[in-house]
Design a protein around this motif. Sequence first.
Motif, PDB file in Angstrom:
ATOM      1  N   TYR A  87       0.842  -1.186   0.000  1.00 52.04           N
ATOM      2  CA  TYR A  87       0.000   0.000   0.000  1.00 52.04           C
ATOM      3  C   TYR A  87       0.880   1.239   0.000  1.00 52.04           C
ATOM      4  O   TYR A  87       1.991   1.223   0.523  1.00 52.04           O
ATOM      5  CB  TYR A  87      -0.915   0.011   1.224  1.00 52.04           C
ATOM      6  CG  TYR A  87      -1.891  -1.133   1.235  1.00 52.04           C
ATOM      7  CD1 TYR A  87      -3.090  -1.051   0.545  1.00 52.04           C
ATOM      8  CD2 TYR A  87      -1.616  -2.306   1.922  1.00 52.04           C
ATOM      9  CE1 TYR A  87      -3.984  -2.108   0.534  1.00 52.04           C
ATOM     10  CE2 TYR A  87      -2.502  -3.369   1.923  1.00 52.04           C
ATOM     11  CZ  TYR A  87      -3.683  -3.258   1.231  1.00 52.04           C
ATOM     12  OH  TYR A  87      -4.561  -4.304   1.216  1.00 52.04           O
ATOM     13  N   LEU A 105      -2.742   1.926  -9.308  1.00 53.53           N
ATOM     14  CA  LEU A 105      -3.219   1.714  -7.950  1.00 53.53           C
ATOM     15  C   LEU A 105      -4.701   1.377  -7.936  1.00 53.53           C
ATOM     16  O   LEU A 105      -5.467   1.886  -8.755  1.00 53.53           O
ATOM     17  CB  LEU A 105      -3.029   2.972  -7.100  1.00 53.53           C
ATOM     18  CG  LEU A 105      -1.639   3.312  -6.628  1.00 53.53           C
ATOM     19  CD1 LEU A 105      -0.880   4.031  -7.707  1.00 53.53           C
ATOM     20  CD2 LEU A 105      -1.731   4.162  -5.395  1.00 53.53           C
ATOM     21  N   THR A 107      -7.687   2.150  -5.664  1.00 49.93           N
ATOM     22  CA  THR A 107      -8.039   3.078  -4.592  1.00 49.93           C
ATOM     23  C   THR A 107      -9.523   2.949  -4.261  1.00 49.93           C
ATOM     24  O   THR A 107     -10.244   2.181  -4.881  1.00 49.93           O
ATOM     25  CB  THR A 107      -7.755   4.533  -5.016  1.00 49.93           C
ATOM     26  OG1 THR A 107      -8.652   4.899  -6.063  1.00 49.93           O
ATOM     27  CG2 THR A 107      -6.328   4.701  -5.495  1.00 49.93           C
ATOM     28  N   SER A 108      -9.948   3.747  -3.307  1.00 55.32           N
ATOM     29  CA  SER A 108     -11.367   3.764  -2.959  1.00 55.32           C
ATOM     30  C   SER A 108     -12.201   4.391  -4.075  1.00 55.32           C
ATOM     31  O   SER A 108     -13.409   4.217  -4.121  1.00 55.32           O
ATOM     32  CB  SER A 108     -11.571   4.541  -1.661  1.00 55.32           C
ATOM     33  OG  SER A 108     -11.085   5.860  -1.808  1.00 55.32           O
ATOM     34  N   ALA A 117      -3.586   9.646  -8.871  1.00 56.30           N
ATOM     35  CA  ALA A 117      -3.648   9.481  -7.411  1.00 56.30           C
ATOM     36  C   ALA A 117      -2.993  10.669  -6.715  1.00 56.30           C
ATOM     37  O   ALA A 117      -3.502  11.159  -5.697  1.00 56.30           O
ATOM     38  CB  ALA A 117      -2.983   8.180  -6.989  1.00 56.30           C
ATOM     39  N   LEU A 122      -4.971  10.586  -3.374  1.00 54.79           N
ATOM     40  CA  LEU A 122      -5.489   9.272  -3.004  1.00 54.79           C
ATOM     41  C   LEU A 122      -4.336   8.295  -2.798  1.00 54.79           C
ATOM     42  O   LEU A 122      -3.341   8.348  -3.510  1.00 54.79           O
ATOM     43  CB  LEU A 122      -6.379   8.705  -4.112  1.00 54.79           C
ATOM     44  CG  LEU A 122      -7.717   9.359  -4.355  1.00 54.79           C
ATOM     45  CD1 LEU A 122      -8.349   8.793  -5.603  1.00 54.79           C
ATOM     46  CD2 LEU A 122      -8.626   9.148  -3.173  1.00 54.79           C
ATOM     47  N   GLY A 124      -3.545   3.920  -1.989  1.00 60.36           N
ATOM     48  CA  GLY A 124      -4.185   2.638  -2.201  1.00 60.36           C
ATOM     49  C   GLY A 124      -3.180   1.538  -2.423  1.00 60.36           C
ATOM     50  O   GLY A 124      -1.982   1.707  -2.181  1.00 60.36           O
TER      51      GLY A 124
END
Length: 131
Positions: A87, A105, A107-108, A117, A122, A124
Amino acid sequence: MMTDPIADMLTRIRNAVRVERPHVELPLSKVKRGLAEVLKREGYIWDWEEVAGSPVNILRLYLKYGPNGERVIRRIRRVSTPGRRIYSGASDLKPVLGGLGIRILSTSRGVVSDREARQRRLGGEVLCEVW
């Protein structure tokens, strides 16, 4: 039984690029669709499409080569594995090869490149690196 479908996808791409195939086909999933979209946005493949299949749908990636047949994807490597998840926060994401490559990545907010990102701040799971 396949334990790591993302590694399988990356291996299929790597093998197809080595023998200069125009496209590669693999089983479809949401994460693979996200990976394909990021590769297209970043200019590593021409396009991708979903093809109806009998047990599962198929994801077809149209690979990209230079004007003299040089490979656009020179290296594609899995970073996070099922046994060892990696992560990274947005502040920890450094450019790959001075900006010549990308990290992808999960990510959410979906699957994004390291550039996106950093812009969206962000973090992740680092799925793979491409250059």
